[in-house]
Design an enzyme around this catalytic site. Structure first.
Site, short mmCIF file in Angstrom:
data_model
loop_
_atom_site.label_atom_id
_atom_site.label_comp_id
_atom_site.label_asym_id
_atom_site.label_seq_id
_atom_site.Cartn_x
_atom_site.Cartn_y
_atom_site.Cartn_z
N CYS A 1 -92.93 -4.91 25.98
CA CYS A 1 -93.34 -6.38 26.13
C CYS A 1 -92.45 -7.32 26.98
CB CYS A 1 -93.70 -7.03 24.92
SG CYS A 1 -94.16 -9.01 24.94
N HIS A 2 -92.74 -8.34 27.73
CA HIS A 2 -91.49 -9.00 28.22
C HIS A 2 -90.70 -9.53 27.36
CE1 HIS A 2 -90.74 -10.49 32.21
NE2 HIS A 2 -90.00 -11.67 31.61
N THR A 3 -91.01 -9.78 26.14
CA THR A 3 -90.06 -10.45 25.00
C THR A 3 -88.86 -9.49 24.68
OG1 THR A 3 -92.05 -11.66 24.31
CG2 THR A 3 -90.09 -11.60 22.90
N HIS B 1 -91.62 -3.92 19.69
CA HIS B 1 -92.43 -4.88 18.71
C HIS B 1 -94.04 -4.59 18.85
CE1 HIS B 1 -91.92 -7.49 21.91
NE2 HIS B 1 -93.21 -8.24 21.56
N GLU B 2 -94.28 -3.86 20.02
CA GLU B 2 -95.83 -3.46 20.24
C GLU B 2 -96.33 -2.07 19.96
OE1 GLU B 2 -97.45 -6.08 23.61
OE2 GLU B 2 -98.07 -4.03 24.39
N CYS C 1 -97.72 -12.87 4.33
CA CYS C 1 -97.66 -12.58 2.92
C CYS C 1 -98.89 -13.14 2.06
CB CYS C 1 -96.19 -13.32 2.30
SG CYS C 1 -96.17 -15.14 2.21
N CYS D 1 -96.98 -17.83 0.90
CA CYS D 1 -96.08 -18.83 1.23
C CYS D 1 -96.62 -20.42 1.60
CB CYS D 1 -95.02 -18.17 2.34
SG CYS D 1 -95.67 -18.21 4.09
N CYS E 1 -98.53 -19.55 4.82
CA CYS E 1 -99.74 -18.71 4.85
C CYS E 1 -100.93 -19.62 3.88
CB CYS E 1 -99.61 -17.36 4.01
SG CYS E 1 -98.61 -16.39 5.13
N CYS F 1 -95.75 -17.13 9.03
CA CYS F 1 -95.45 -16.91 7.78
C CYS F 1 -93.85 -17.01 7.63
CB CYS F 1 -95.92 -15.51 7.25
SG CYS F 1 -95.34 -14.86 5.75
N ARG G 1 -89.24 -14.34 7.59
CA ARG G 1 -88.72 -14.70 8.72
C ARG G 1 -87.03 -15.12 8.87
NH1 ARG G 1 -87.20 -15.56 12.96
NH2 ARG G 1 -88.07 -16.46 14.87
N CYS H 1 -98.85 -6.90 20.12
CA CYS H 1 -98.61 -8.08 20.56
C CYS H 1 -99.43 -8.79 21.82
CB CYS H 1 -97.27 -7.93 21.07
SG CYS H 1 -96.47 -9.64 21.99
N ARG I 1 -98.86 -2.98 31.29
CA ARG I 1 -98.05 -2.25 29.77
C ARG I 1 -97.82 -0.97 30.28
NH1 ARG I 1 -96.77 -6.89 28.50
NH2 ARG I 1 -96.93 -7.55 26.30
N1 LIG Z 1 -96.07 -16.54 22.54
C1 LIG Z 1 -96.07 -15.39 22.10
O1 LIG Z 1 -96.45 -15.08 20.94
C2 LIG Z 1 -95.91 -14.39 23.03
C3 LIG Z 1 -96.51 -13.10 22.92
C4 LIG Z 1 -96.31 -12.14 24.15
C5 LIG Z 1 -95.66 -12.55 25.00
N2 LIG Z 1 -95.11 -13.65 25.38
C6 LIG Z 1 -94.44 -14.00 26.41
O2 LIG Z 1 -95.47 -14.37 27.36
C7 LIG Z 1 -94.93 -14.28 28.73
C8 LIG Z 1 -95.72 -13.26 29.29
O3 LIG Z 1 -95.72 -12.09 29.09
P1 LIG Z 1 -96.18 -10.99 30.12
O4 LIG Z 1 -95.68 -9.55 29.32
O5 LIG Z 1 -97.67 -11.11 30.54
O6 LIG Z 1 -95.24 -10.95 31.39
P2 LIG Z 1 -95.27 -10.45 32.79
O7 LIG Z 1 -93.79 -10.53 33.44
O8 LIG Z 1 -96.07 -8.94 32.74
O9 LIG Z 1 -96.05 -11.50 33.65
C9 LIG Z 1 -95.75 -12.70 34.09
C10 LIG Z 1 -96.61 -12.91 35.24
O10 LIG Z 1 -95.86 -14.07 35.74
C11 LIG Z 1 -95.90 -13.99 37.24
N3 LIG Z 1 -94.97 -15.26 37.48
C12 LIG Z 1 -93.90 -15.48 37.46
N4 LIG Z 1 -93.05 -16.40 37.93
C13 LIG Z 1 -94.20 -17.30 38.33
C14 LIG Z 1 -94.47 -18.56 38.86
N5 LIG Z 1 -93.14 -19.31 39.02
N6 LIG Z 1 -95.56 -18.97 39.26
C15 LIG Z 1 -96.69 -18.14 38.91
N7 LIG Z 1 -96.33 -17.05 38.40
C16 LIG Z 1 -95.35 -16.49 38.26
C17 LIG Z 1 -95.44 -12.83 37.58
O11 LIG Z 1 -95.73 -12.45 38.79
C18 LIG Z 1 -96.22 -11.95 36.55
O12 LIG Z 1 -97.62 -11.62 37.19
C19 LIG Z 1 -93.28 -13.73 28.66
O13 LIG Z 1 -92.49 -15.16 28.76
C20 LIG Z 1 -93.53 -13.16 27.28
O14 LIG Z 1 -92.00 -13.14 26.39
C21 LIG Z 1 -95.31 -14.69 24.30
N1 LIG Z 2 -86.09 -15.60 19.47
C1 LIG Z 2 -86.80 -16.46 20.43
C2 LIG Z 2 -88.34 -16.77 20.14
C3 LIG Z 2 -89.11 -15.70 20.58
C4 LIG Z 2 -90.49 -16.32 20.46
O1 LIG Z 2 -91.03 -17.43 20.56
N2 LIG Z 2 -91.25 -15.31 20.05
C5 LIG Z 2 -92.70 -15.44 19.83
C6 LIG Z 2 -93.34 -14.05 20.03
S1 LIG Z 2 -93.11 -13.38 21.50
C7 LIG Z 2 -93.69 -11.91 21.36
O2 LIG Z 2 -93.55 -11.19 22.66
C8 LIG Z 2 -92.93 -15.67 18.40
O3 LIG Z 2 -93.93 -15.41 17.69
N3 LIG Z 2 -92.31 -16.91 18.07
C9 LIG Z 2 -92.60 -17.44 16.67
C10 LIG Z 2 -91.54 -16.92 15.67
O4 LIG Z 2 -90.53 -16.22 16.34
O5 LIG Z 2 -91.50 -16.94 14.45
C11 LIG Z 2 -85.93 -17.43 20.72
O6 LIG Z 2 -85.43 -18.13 19.58
O7 LIG Z 2 -86.16 -18.18 21.64
ZN LIG Z 3 -94.58 -9.11 22.78
ZN LIG Z 4 -96.39 -16.06 4.18
#
Ligand SMILES: NC(=O)c1ccc[n+]([C@@H]2O[C@H](COP(=O)([O-])OP(=O)(O)OC[C@H]3O[C@@H](n4cnc5c(N)ncnc54)[C@H](O)[C@@H]3O)[C@@H](O)[C@H]2O)c1
Ligand SMILES: N[C@@H](CCC(=O)N[C@@H](CSCO)C(=O)NCC(=O)O)C(=O)O
Ligand SMILES: [Zn+2]
Ligand SMILES: [Zn+2]
Length: 379
Positions: A47-49, A69-70, A99, A102, A105, A113, A117, A177, A372
Site C-alpha cells: 500500500c502507499h502507506t 499491512h495488507e 477489542c 474500550c 469500541c 480502537c 494503539r 486496507c 496493487r
Molecule cells: N486513511 C486510510 O485509512 C488510508 C488507507 C489506505 C491508504 N491511505 C492513503 O491513501 C492515499 C492513496 O493511496 P493509494 O494506494 O491509492 O495511492 P496511489 O499512489 O496508488 O494513488 C495516488 C493517485 O494520486 C494521483 N496524484 C498524485 N498527485 C496528484 C495531484 N496533485 N493531483 C491529482 N492526482 C494526483 C496519482 O497519479 C495516483 O493515481 C495514500 O496517501 C495512502 O497512504 C489512507
Molecule cells: N503514522 C502516520 C499515520 C498514518 C495513518 O494515518 N494511518 C491510517 C491508515 S493508512 C493505511 O494505509 C490510520 O488508520 N490512521 C489511524 C491510526 O493510525 O490509528 C502518521 O503519524 O502520520
Molecule cells: Zn494501507
Molecule cells: Zn477497542
C-alpha cells in the site's frame, strides 16, 4: 504442530533504514504471548502507506522494522487466553484493531480502537512492550501491529479477522486496507446518497474504491481528478463518469469543478496525501452542505488550511481511517461480499511477484500502471 511454542526462523523483508532497499533476512519470530496470535502470511500486497513510512516521513516510522499491512494468511499458533481464533483459521491482519471493550469500541461513534494503539505506534507488542522479531538477537520493530512482509508475524488477538476459508487468500489480502478504505469512506464516513455528485482526487486503488463505492451508492456523477490522464480508461470500469486533469487548466482545480457542477459537488474525497489537494477538495464542495473526506496520509510537518469562511458557509471537513469499518466484525463481511461478487477485488491487482522481489514491487508502485502488486510470501 511442531512449531508451536518454538521460535520460527523464516524469511522477511527488513527495512534497516529509511529509503534504503529492503533486505530479505532470516528473521527469528518468537512464539505468541498471552493475547497474541502467530500468523503464517501467505500473500501480502503493498500500500502507499508502506512506501510513506519507508520514506522516513512518517513520525511513527521506526527502523529497523518489518513493514506491510495488507495481507492474508493462516493462524500457526495462539497465545494464552486467545479464544476467537485457532491454528488453521484463515485470517486477515487488521492494523485498525477492534477489542469491543474500550471507550472507542463502545462509543458507537468510531471504528478506532484504543486497546493496543499505543504499543503498535511504537513498534512493539502490548504484553511486554517488546518486539517478537529479531535478526541474530537484534530486535526489529513491528509496523502498524501487522508486519506482513514476513513469512510469519505476531499480531494482537484484537487485530486479526477470521474469514471464510473458501476465500482465495491471494485476492482477499486486499481487504486488509485499500479497498475497504475507499468503499467505507463513501458508505460509512460520508454516507453518500443516491443522486449525489462526487469528486475523487487521486485514482489509485483507494480513489478507485471510492468511485466503486459511490457508484453502488447511486451517485449521479463521479468526477475523477488525477495528474495522470491515463488513469481515466481504468477508472471508467470503477464508476468514474468524467475526468479532469488539473494540468489541462489554468484556473485552480476547485474553480474548474465548481463551474462544471452548478456551484460544487456534494461529496469529495482526497486520496493522495497532498495538503494542497486537500484544500482544493474542500473548496470544490457545494456551499451549505458539501462534505470533503480526507483519506490520503500526508507527511510529517504538513498541515491543512483554508479560509474558515469555507466551513462557516456549511462545508464539512472529515477524515477516515480504514473507511470507518470495524475491522474484526466487518472484514469477514467484506470477504463475503467479494465471494458473492458484490464488490470488486481482482480488478485492483495489476501485478503479482514474490517476497524476494519486494524492491521491484515498490518500484512498480511508483509507475502509473500499477494499482496493487500482490506478493506470494512463501515462493
Ligand atoms: N486513511 C486510510 O485509512 C488510508 C488507507 C489506505 C491508504 N491511505 C492513503 O491513501 C492515499 C492513496 O493511496 P493509494 O494506494 O491509492 O495511492 P496511489 O499512489 O496508488 O494513488 C495516488 C493517485 O494520486 C494521483 N496524484 C498524485 N498527485 C496528484 C495531484 N496533485 N493531483 C491529482 N492526482 C494526483 C496519482 O497519479 C495516483 O493515481 C495514500 O496517501 C495512502 O497512504 C489512507
Ligand atoms: N503514522 C502516520 C499515520 C498514518 C495513518 O494515518 N494511518 C491510517 C491508515 S493508512 C493505511 O494505509 C490510520 O488508520 N490512521 C489511524 C491510526 O493510525 O490509528 C502518521 O503519524 O502520520
Ligand atoms: Zn494501507
Ligand atoms: Zn477497542
Amino acid at each position: 504442530m511442531a512449531t508451536q511454542g518454538q521460535v520460527i526462523t523464516c524469511k522477511a523483508a527488513v527495512a534497516w533504514e529509511a529509503n534504503k532497499p529492503l533486505v530479505i533476512e532470516d528473521v527469528q519470530v518468537a512464539p505468541p504471548q498471552a493475547g497474541e496470535v502467530r500468523v503464517k502470511i501467505l500473500f501480502t500486497a503493498l500500500c502507499h502507506t508502506d512506501a510513506y513510512t519507508w520514506s522516513g516521513k512518517d513520525p511513527e516510522g521506526l527502523f529497523p522494522c518489518i513493514l506491510g499491512h495488507e495481507a492474508a494468511g493462516v493462524v500457526e499458533s495462539v497465545g494464552e487466553g486467545v479464544t476467537e481464533v485457532q491454528p488453521g483459521d484463515h485470517v486477515i491482519p487488521c492494523y485498525q484493531a477492534e477489542c469491543r471493550e474500550c471507550k472507542f469500541c463502545k462509543s458507537g461513534k468510531t471504528n478506532l480502537c484504543g486497546k493496543v494503539r499505543a504499543a503498535t505506534g511504537v513498534g512493539v507488542m502490548m504484553n511486554d512492550r517488546k518486539s517478537r522479531f529479531s535478526v541474530n538477537g537484534k530486535p526489529i520493530y513491528h509496523f502498524m501491529g501487522t508486519s506482513t512482509f514476513s513469512q510469519y508475524t505476531v499480531v494482537h488477538d484484537v487485530s486479526v479477522a477470521k474469514i471464510n476459508p473458501q476465500a482465495p487468500l491471494e485476492k482477499v489480502c486486499l481487504l486488509g486496507c485499500g479497498v475497504p478504505t475507499g468503499l467505507g469512506a463513501v458508505w460509512n464516513t460520508a454516507k453518500v446518497e443516491e443522486g449525489s455528485i462526487v469528486a475523487v482526487f487521486g485514482l489509485g486503488t483507494v480513489g478507485l474504491a471510492v468511485a466503486e463505492g459511490a457508484k453502488t451508492a447511486g451517485a449521479s456523477r463521479i468526477i475523477g481528478i488525477d495528474i495522470d490522464s491515463k488513469k481515466y480508461d481504468v477508472a471508467k470500469n470503477f464508476g468514474v463518469t468524467e475526468f479532469i486533469n488539473p494540468k489541462d487548466h489554468d484556473k485552480p482545480i476547485q474553480q474548474v469543478i465548481v463551474d462544471q457542477t452548478d456551484g460544487g459537488v456534494d461529496y469529495s474525497f482526497e486520496c493522495i496525501g497532498n495538503v494542497s489537494v486537500m484544500r482544493a477538495a474542500l473548496e470544490c464542495c457545494h456551499k451549505g452542505w458539501g462534505t470533503s473526506v480526507i483519506v490520503g496520509v500526508a507527511a510529517s510537518g504538513q498541515e491543512i488550511s483554508t479560509r474558515p469562511f469555507q466551513l462557516v458557509t456549511g462545508r464539512v471537513w472529515k477524515g477516515t481511517a480504514f473507511g470507518g469499518f470495524k475491522s474484526r466484525s466487518q472484514v469477514p463481511w467484506l470477504v463475503e461480499k467479494y465471494m458473492n461478487k458484490e464488490i470488486k477485488v481482482d480488478e485492483y491487482i495489476t501485478h503479482s511477484l514474490t517476497l524476494p522481489e519486494i524492491n521491484k514491487a515498490f518500484d512498480l508502485m511508483h509507475e502509473g500502471g500499477c494499482l496493487r502488486c500482490v506478493l506470494s510470501v512463501h515462493e
